[in-house]
Design a protein around this motif. Sequence first.
Motif, PDB file in Angstrom:
ATOM      1  N   UNK A   1       0.944  -1.219  -0.126  1.00  0.00           N
ATOM      2  CA  UNK A   1       0.088   0.017   0.092  1.00  0.00           C
ATOM      3  C   UNK A   1       0.947   1.173  -0.156  1.00  0.00           C
ATOM      4  N   UNK A   2       0.548   2.060  -0.844  1.00  0.00           N
ATOM      5  CA  UNK A   2       1.198   3.408  -0.898  1.00  0.00           C
ATOM      6  C   UNK A   2      -0.015   4.683  -0.861  1.00  0.00           C
ATOM      7  N   UNK A   3       0.568   5.760  -0.555  1.00  0.00           N
ATOM      8  CA  UNK A   3      -0.402   6.949  -0.939  1.00  0.00           C
ATOM      9  C   UNK A   3       0.056   7.616  -2.120  1.00  0.00           C
ATOM     10  N   UNK A   4      -0.972   7.979  -2.855  1.00  0.00           N
ATOM     11  CA  UNK A   4      -0.852   8.535  -4.374  1.00  0.00           C
ATOM     12  C   UNK A   4      -0.237   9.897  -4.095  1.00  0.00           C
ATOM     13  N   UNK A   5       0.798  10.200  -4.796  1.00  0.00           N
ATOM     14  CA  UNK A   5       1.619  11.495  -4.442  1.00  0.00           C
ATOM     15  C   UNK A   5       0.695  12.643  -4.984  1.00  0.00           C
TER      16      UNK A   5
END
Length: 79
Positions: free
Chosen positions: A9-13
């Motif tokens: 999981x990442x955070x959209x930049x």
Amino acid sequence: MSYHVYKGEVTHPEHHLPLLIYYDAEEETFCFSTVDFQENRPSICDFQYPAKSIKEVRTFLKKIGMDAEHVEFTTQYLH
């Protein structure tokens, strides 16, 4: 048929929203999704990117401006 994928999981930049990453080592592809899936792939996974390893997935994430080093991938079994 059951198999496993690696999920991160990442955070959209730009939009600052959570984004899931699914890497399939057998198919050597990965995709992005906003939907957690158990059995069926969401439609966004119709658009898959090639990657021979999680390292290649991290390289791709870095190129598009994401903090790839802090993404933890876990194994998820699909049925």
